[in-house]
Write an enzyme that holds these catalytic residues in place. Structure first.
Site, PDB file in Angstrom:
ATOM      1  N   GLU A   1       0.837  -1.213   0.000  1.00  0.00           N
ATOM      2  CA  GLU A   1       0.000   0.000   0.000  1.00  0.00           C
ATOM      3  C   GLU A   1       0.869   1.259   0.000  1.00  0.00           C
ATOM      4  OE1 GLU A   1      -2.520   1.704  -0.814  1.00  0.00           O
ATOM      5  OE2 GLU A   1      -4.065   1.128   0.628  1.00  0.00           O
TER       6      GLU A   1
ATOM      7  N   THR B   1      -4.894   8.264  -5.438  1.00  0.00           N
ATOM      8  CA  THR B   1      -4.905   8.489  -3.989  1.00  0.00           C
ATOM      9  C   THR B   1      -3.883   9.549  -3.587  1.00  0.00           C
ATOM     10  OG1 THR B   1      -5.650   6.235  -3.599  1.00  0.00           O
ATOM     11  CG2 THR B   1      -4.586   7.334  -1.761  1.00  0.00           C
TER      12      THR B   1
HETATM   13  N1  HSE Z   1      -7.798   6.574   3.628  1.00  0.00           N
HETATM   14  C1  HSE Z   1      -7.296   6.707   2.310  1.00  0.00           C
HETATM   15  C2  HSE Z   1      -7.593   8.094   1.801  1.00  0.00           C
HETATM   16  C3  HSE Z   1      -7.956   5.685   1.419  1.00  0.00           C
HETATM   17  O1  HSE Z   1      -8.750   8.514   1.911  1.00  0.00           O
HETATM   18  O2  HSE Z   1      -6.698   8.763   1.302  1.00  0.00           O
HETATM   19  C4  HSE Z   1      -7.336   5.580   0.061  1.00  0.00           C
HETATM   20  O3  HSE Z   1      -6.157   4.852   0.072  1.00  0.00           O
END
Ligand code: HSE
Length: 307
Positions: free
Chosen positions: A131, A182
């Site tokens: 990740e 992201t």
């Molecule tokens: N928590 C993360 C975000 C989820 O909202 O950036 C996406 O990887």
């Protein structure tokens, strides 16, 4: 030793109230990985499908590859000969936890091939290596539910807590065909929150957990509001507010951005509401000539599995 195939499900990160710490697993879509032992030393990625040429074959640059390699290194087995096939079954930059699913599948598959020396939950830090490669951050809100299933609170990379889902709870996820990476959706976020926002958001997270554990539907409906992240990211998704309003008008408990977007998800009390919400949400996009895919799913209680 024979080959094995695993499936890791998509997930909804943040779950409205738990930025980077709360997520839930969907039944589908998901990624598949096939591992075959070979006589040639080391891990190799031999085939990738569904990625439109966008995923590297170099193990250390690949989300699934790096997660698998981390497990192998931890177990002192990095010289083991393994061919890896990656079959992507969900789009990049969709908000469905695509990179997390690949990372989880990679870590889990290697552990299975080695006769499961590690408990499933112990694979979390290794999957997070994948990740991190993809998104630049070690948040577990997609990785943890994809790994163990359910609604999961993961306050740090060593802890995962399953939260009881109220009976019948259904997720509707709509993926409009636009891409938001992201990394980009994280870069626009303000580094600071106000005291008022902090109080409201932490109250909502605590209420969500209590509401789920006690099946307090009234509390669940009241707490599913994101006062920090959604207001900053909504502008990245065309017609976000209309889609959200459409889902809520059909009786969904709550509706917000799935992970970093552009997918939008709603939680509903049953499949009837979930399907009506899906239809209403998709109509907004189709009226505005934006193609979209729908997923209506119970909460996946298994997480990654051997097929
Ligand atoms: N928590 C993360 C975000 C989820 O909202 O950036 C996406 O990887």
């Amino acid at each position: 030793m024979t080959g094995i195939k695993v499936f890791a499900p998509a997930s909804v990160g943040n779950c409205i109230v738990g930025f980077d710490t709360l997520g839930l697993a969907l039944e589908r879509p998901g990624d598949e990985i096939i591992l075959t032992p070979t006589n040639r030393k080391g891990l190799r990625i031999t085939k990738i499908t569904g990625a439109k040429g966008r995923l590297p074959y170099e193990v250390e640059k690949n989300t699934a590859g790096i997660a698998a390699l981390s497990v192998l290194k931890h177990l002192g087995a990095e010289d083991m000969g393994i061919d890896m096939q990656i079959h992507k079954k969900m789009p990049f930059g969709s908000g469905l936890g695509s990179s997390a699913a690949s990372a989880v599948a990679g870590a889990f598959a290697v552990n299975i091939l080695l006769n499961q020396p590690l408990e499933k939950r112990k694979l979390l830090p290794f999957a997070l290596d994948g990740e991190e490669l993809a998104s630049g951050s070690r948040h577990a809100d997609n990785v943890a539910p994809s790994l163990i299933g359910g609604i999961v609170f993961s306050p740090n990379e060593h802890e995962v807590h399953r939260i009881l889902a109220p009976k019948g709870l259904m997720a509707t996820v709509i993926y409009p065909h636009i891409e938001i990476l992201t990394k980009d959706a994280r870069n626009i976020l303000s580094e600071t929150v106000t005291l008022k926002q902090m109080v409201q958001q932490s109250a909502n997270l605590a209420s969500f957990i209590i509401a789920c554990q006690s099946s307090n539907i009234g509390l669940l409906e009241r707490c599913m509001q994101d006062v920090v992240i959604e207001p900053q990211r909504a502008k990245l998704i065309p017609h976000f507010q209309e889609v959200k309003d459409a889902a809520l008008a059909q009786g969904a408990f709550g509706c917000s951005i799935s992970g970093a977007g552009p997918s939008i998800f709603a939680l509903s009390p049953n499949s009837f509401v979930a399907e009506n919400a899906a239809e209403a949400m998709q109509k907004i996009f189709s009226d505005n000539k934006i193609k979209s895919d729908l997923y209506i799913s119970q909460i996946n209680q298994e997480g990654v599995i051997k097929c």
